[in-house]
Design a protein around this motif. Structure first.
Motif, PDB file in Angstrom:
ATOM      1  N   UNK A  31      35.925  40.678  39.013  1.00 18.38           N
ATOM      2  CA  UNK A  31      37.020  41.164  39.846  1.00 18.38           C
ATOM      3  C   UNK A  31      37.958  42.001  38.992  1.00 18.38           C
ATOM      4  N   UNK A  32      38.309  43.178  39.481  1.00 19.09           N
ATOM      5  CA  UNK A  32      39.267  44.047  38.805  1.00 19.09           C
ATOM      6  C   UNK A  32      40.382  44.365  39.797  1.00 19.09           C
ATOM      7  N   UNK A  33      41.482  43.604  39.758  1.00 26.62           N
ATOM      8  CA  UNK A  33      42.578  43.832  40.698  1.00 26.62           C
ATOM      9  C   UNK A  33      43.184  45.222  40.550  1.00 26.62           C
ATOM     10  N   UNK A  34      43.601  45.777  41.671  1.00 22.75           N
ATOM     11  CA  UNK A  34      44.253  47.084  41.673  1.00 22.75           C
ATOM     12  C   UNK A  34      45.653  46.958  42.249  1.00 22.75           C
ATOM     13  N   UNK A  35      46.501  47.899  41.888  1.00 21.83           N
ATOM     14  CA  UNK A  35      47.851  47.964  42.416  1.00 21.83           C
ATOM     15  C   UNK A  35      47.780  48.310  43.904  1.00 21.83           C
ATOM     16  N   UNK A  36      48.512  47.597  44.724  1.00 23.43           N
ATOM     17  CA  UNK A  36      48.464  47.825  46.180  1.00 23.43           C
ATOM     18  C   UNK A  36      48.940  49.211  46.575  1.00 23.43           C
ATOM     19  N   UNK A  37      49.923  49.720  45.876  1.00 24.42           N
ATOM     20  CA  UNK A  37      50.498  51.008  46.248  1.00 24.42           C
ATOM     21  C   UNK A  37      49.723  52.192  45.691  1.00 24.42           C
ATOM     22  N   UNK A  38      49.308  52.117  44.425  1.00 22.07           N
ATOM     23  CA  UNK A  38      48.671  53.271  43.788  1.00 22.07           C
ATOM     24  C   UNK A  38      47.151  53.195  43.767  1.00 22.07           C
ATOM     25  N   UNK A  39      46.598  51.986  43.910  1.00 21.81           N
ATOM     26  CA  UNK A  39      45.153  51.819  43.821  1.00 21.81           C
ATOM     27  C   UNK A  39      44.637  51.817  42.390  1.00 21.81           C
ATOM     28  N   UNK A  40      45.542  51.966  41.412  1.00 22.62           N
ATOM     29  CA  UNK A  40      45.153  51.997  40.001  1.00 22.62           C
ATOM     30  C   UNK A  40      44.858  50.582  39.516  1.00 22.62           C
ATOM     31  N   UNK A  41      43.899  50.472  38.604  1.00 24.34           N
ATOM     32  CA  UNK A  41      43.603  49.180  37.993  1.00 24.34           C
ATOM     33  C   UNK A  41      44.857  48.639  37.329  1.00 24.34           C
ATOM     34  N   UNK A  42      44.965  47.316  37.288  1.00 29.21           N
ATOM     35  CA  UNK A  42      46.160  46.667  36.745  1.00 29.21           C
ATOM     36  C   UNK A  42      46.011  46.285  35.279  1.00 29.21           C
ATOM     37  N   UNK A  43      44.863  46.563  34.662  1.00 32.30           N
ATOM     38  CA  UNK A  43      44.702  46.310  33.227  1.00 32.30           C
ATOM     39  C   UNK A  43      44.178  44.931  32.885  1.00 32.30           C
ATOM     40  N   UNK A  44      43.760  44.175  33.897  1.00 34.35           N
ATOM     41  CA  UNK A  44      43.153  42.878  33.642  1.00 34.35           C
ATOM     42  C   UNK A  44      42.108  42.615  34.709  1.00 34.35           C
ATOM     43  N   UNK A  45      41.287  41.589  34.465  1.00 33.31           N
ATOM     44  CA  UNK A  45      40.262  41.234  35.431  1.00 33.31           C
ATOM     45  C   UNK A  45      39.816  39.802  35.248  1.00 33.31           C
ATOM     46  N   UNK A  46      38.865  39.407  36.069  1.00 33.12           N
ATOM     47  CA  UNK A  46      38.321  38.059  36.026  1.00 33.12           C
ATOM     48  C   UNK A  46      36.805  38.138  36.070  1.00 33.12           C
ATOM     49  N   UNK A  47      36.164  37.282  35.288  1.00 33.66           N
ATOM     50  CA  UNK A  47      34.704  37.239  35.224  1.00 33.66           C
ATOM     51  C   UNK A  47      34.270  35.792  35.435  1.00 33.66           C
ATOM     52  N   UNK A  48      33.284  35.600  36.299  1.00 34.60           N
ATOM     53  CA  UNK A  48      32.687  34.282  36.482  1.00 34.60           C
ATOM     54  C   UNK A  48      31.291  34.309  35.899  1.00 34.60           C
ATOM     55  N   UNK A  49      31.021  33.356  35.015  1.00 29.59           N
ATOM     56  CA  UNK A  49      29.714  33.241  34.375  1.00 29.59           C
ATOM     57  C   UNK A  49      28.913  32.125  35.043  1.00 29.59           C
ATOM     58  N   UNK A  50      27.620  32.071  34.732  1.00 31.51           N
ATOM     59  CA  UNK A  50      26.735  31.093  35.337  1.00 31.51           C
ATOM     60  C   UNK A  50      26.990  29.659  34.918  1.00 31.51           C
ATOM     61  N   UNK A  51      27.350  29.432  33.646  1.00 27.73           N
ATOM     62  CA  UNK A  51      27.567  28.071  33.153  1.00 27.73           C
ATOM     63  C   UNK A  51      28.811  28.020  32.270  1.00 27.73           C
ATOM     64  N   UNK A  52      29.294  26.811  32.035  1.00 29.65           N
ATOM     65  CA  UNK A  52      30.438  26.626  31.126  1.00 29.65           C
ATOM     66  C   UNK A  52      30.093  27.066  29.712  1.00 29.65           C
ATOM     67  N   UNK A  53      28.858  26.807  29.287  1.00 27.59           N
ATOM     68  CA  UNK A  53      28.439  27.203  27.934  1.00 27.59           C
ATOM     69  C   UNK A  53      28.465  28.724  27.786  1.00 27.59           C
ATOM     70  N   UNK A  54      28.051  29.439  28.821  1.00 26.15           N
ATOM     71  CA  UNK A  54      28.090  30.910  28.784  1.00 26.15           C
ATOM     72  C   UNK A  54      29.534  31.406  28.743  1.00 26.15           C
ATOM     73  N   UNK A  55      30.409  30.762  29.523  1.00 30.65           N
ATOM     74  CA  UNK A  55      31.831  31.127  29.492  1.00 30.65           C
ATOM     75  C   UNK A  55      32.405  30.956  28.099  1.00 30.65           C
TER      76      UNK A  55
END
Length: 101
Positions: A31-55
């Motif tokens: 997930x790469x959140x964007x600014x609601x007004x400009x649509x520009x990326x906010x400079x952070x994101x979230x990644x979900x991995x398959x297992x805790x060990x992979x994370x």
């Protein structure tokens, strides 16, 4: 659980971020959140991995690593805090006081 990835370049895409994390296991979602007004990326994101060990492997390898000209901040994402209701209004008059004339 998700991984928080901070200090991302504004040029990053879901595909490029997926490719980096795929080196440490299966990537379930990016997930790469964007600014609601400009649509520009906010400079952070979230990644979900398959297992805790992979994370854990991805966090250990990528936290502080230089990528796309920036030093990444990578750690376990914290649960989103409940910010309460928006608007801050009380009652119908906005201030919680009765209006008497």
């Amino acid at each position: 659980m998700s991984i928080y990835v901070g200090n991302l370049s504004y040029e990053v895409t879901q595909d490029t971020l997926t490719a980096v994390f795929a080196e440490y296991g299966s990537v379930k979602r990016v997930q790469l959140p964007t600014d609601r007004e400009t649509g520009q990326l906010r400079g952070f994101g979230f990644v979900e991995m398959g297992t805790d060990a992979e994370e854990t492997a991805a966090i250990d390898a990528l936290d502080g690593a230089e990528w796309m000209g920036r030093n990444l901040k990578v750690n376990k994402a914290k649960p989103r805090e409940d910010r309460g209701s928006s608007g801050g209004r009380r009652g119908n008059n906005g201030g919680g006081y009765s209006q008497r004339y």
